[in-house]
Design an enzyme around this catalytic site. Sequence first.
Site, PDB file in Angstrom:
ATOM      1  N   CYS A 161     -19.158  -4.191 -18.079  1.00 60.73           N
ATOM      2  CA  CYS A 161     -18.064  -5.298 -18.392  1.00 60.73           C
ATOM      3  C   CYS A 161     -17.581  -6.083 -17.236  1.00 60.73           C
ATOM      4  CB  CYS A 161     -16.880  -4.588 -18.993  1.00 60.73           C
ATOM      5  SG  CYS A 161     -15.489  -5.776 -19.264  1.00 60.73           S
ATOM      6  N   CYS A 206     -13.465  -5.160 -16.760  1.00 62.39           N
ATOM      7  CA  CYS A 206     -12.742  -3.955 -16.348  1.00 62.39           C
ATOM      8  C   CYS A 206     -13.630  -3.243 -15.290  1.00 62.39           C
ATOM      9  CB  CYS A 206     -12.459  -3.076 -17.640  1.00 62.39           C
ATOM     10  SG  CYS A 206     -13.949  -2.609 -18.329  1.00 62.39           S
ATOM     11  N   CYS A 247      -9.690  -1.355 -20.389  1.00 68.61           N
ATOM     12  CA  CYS A 247     -10.262  -2.774 -20.238  1.00 68.61           C
ATOM     13  C   CYS A 247      -9.276  -3.821 -20.962  1.00 68.61           C
ATOM     14  CB  CYS A 247     -11.476  -3.140 -21.133  1.00 68.61           C
ATOM     15  SG  CYS A 247     -12.230  -4.298 -21.044  1.00 68.61           S
ATOM     16  N   CYS A 305     -17.166  -0.164 -21.105  1.00 69.14           N
ATOM     17  CA  CYS A 305     -15.877  -0.465 -20.577  1.00 69.14           C
ATOM     18  C   CYS A 305     -15.484   0.818 -20.271  1.00 69.14           C
ATOM     19  CB  CYS A 305     -15.046  -1.274 -21.720  1.00 69.14           C
ATOM     20  SG  CYS A 305     -15.490  -3.084 -21.790  1.00 69.14           S
TER      21      CYS A 305
HETATM   22 ZN    ZN Z   1     -14.262  -4.024 -20.157  1.00 69.73          ZN
END
Ligand code: ZN
Length: 359
Positions: free
Chosen positions: A76, A79, A49, A45
């Site tokens: 991720c 994000c 995030c 991330c």
């Molecule tokens: Zn994330």
Amino acid sequence: MISQDKHSDRKPAILADPRWARIVARDKSADGLFWYTVDTTGIYCRPSCPSRGCNPRNVTIHDTLESARRTGFRPCKRCKPDGPAAEVAQAGMVTRACRLIETSETVPSLTELADALGVSPGHFHRIFKAHTGLTPRAYGAAYRTRRVREALAGETSVTEAIYDAGFNSSGRFYEASNAMLGMTPSRFRDGGAKEEIRFALGETMLGTILVASSARGVAAILLGDDPDALARDLQDRFPKAALIGADAAYEAVVASVVGFVEAPQMGLDLPLDVRGTAFQQRVWQALRDIPAGQTVSYSDVAARIGAPAATRAVAGACAANRLAIAIPCHRVVRNDGAISGYAWGVERKRKLLAREAAT
Ligand SMILES: [Zn+2]
């Protein structure tokens, strides 16, 4: 009942890392400066995030995106840690570092700077060097030398002011210095006209950049290899204006423009001062409607503005553009798709288009 304090005497080391606090705070300004992986979910991330908090015991912080990727974890989905924020965040961090160095009594140590910016010293050093071509210490020394010369400089021409400020066009310092080196406040006046245009020079992936603003907005974004030539070009384009080397307050504008030039798809959230004939304005508006990653031909543009026979005049309007990338004349190509003339160099146009096609 098991006390939550059971493990409090065995806190993970990450809690002492200032970056952990930025992750907890979902600090957007940390995006692009580091990344983190979460062992339990197998994802990586960016610091901001929005996903729900994770246990620090499962988190590993990475200085670079490459390092996070090498874990084999997945990016991720929320994000999108692979996005273009890195260049922008790094430019912002370097700006802040430059201001810290300039406003300190003595040049701060690497550790002091890194602490103030919330990143590791090694990481900070690499980013600073990559953006300015200098170590923070060398930057501090160069800045101080420049200030001394500045004090000696009176009212003078832009080109002279650049030299007076300790720059020289062949020097590594000037070539590598970035947008954040606000120019000397030396002024020069031409024709006694009242309008003031502020400007600063900097460095981007596309070479040297000159950003200039009137009271109405960004009036020029010029690209090139030679800072002197860019300053003279600005002088030619605004012969009656008083050109003023930018002050510290101008740094936010320059940082925005540099961030935009590094990642055009993010858009430029600043007012533009667009000056031209009614025809040029129509052409430029049509250019601004071409999204990043697409190209059109000169005759396409002529058709779009309702003047299908005016292909040549369209090319002329493209050539007269003084807002590189903000008015994306680089997205206009020959009818056969070939990349032809560009006011700021065909190679630069090729690079811009390749980059936009890739994102
Ligand atoms: Zn994330």
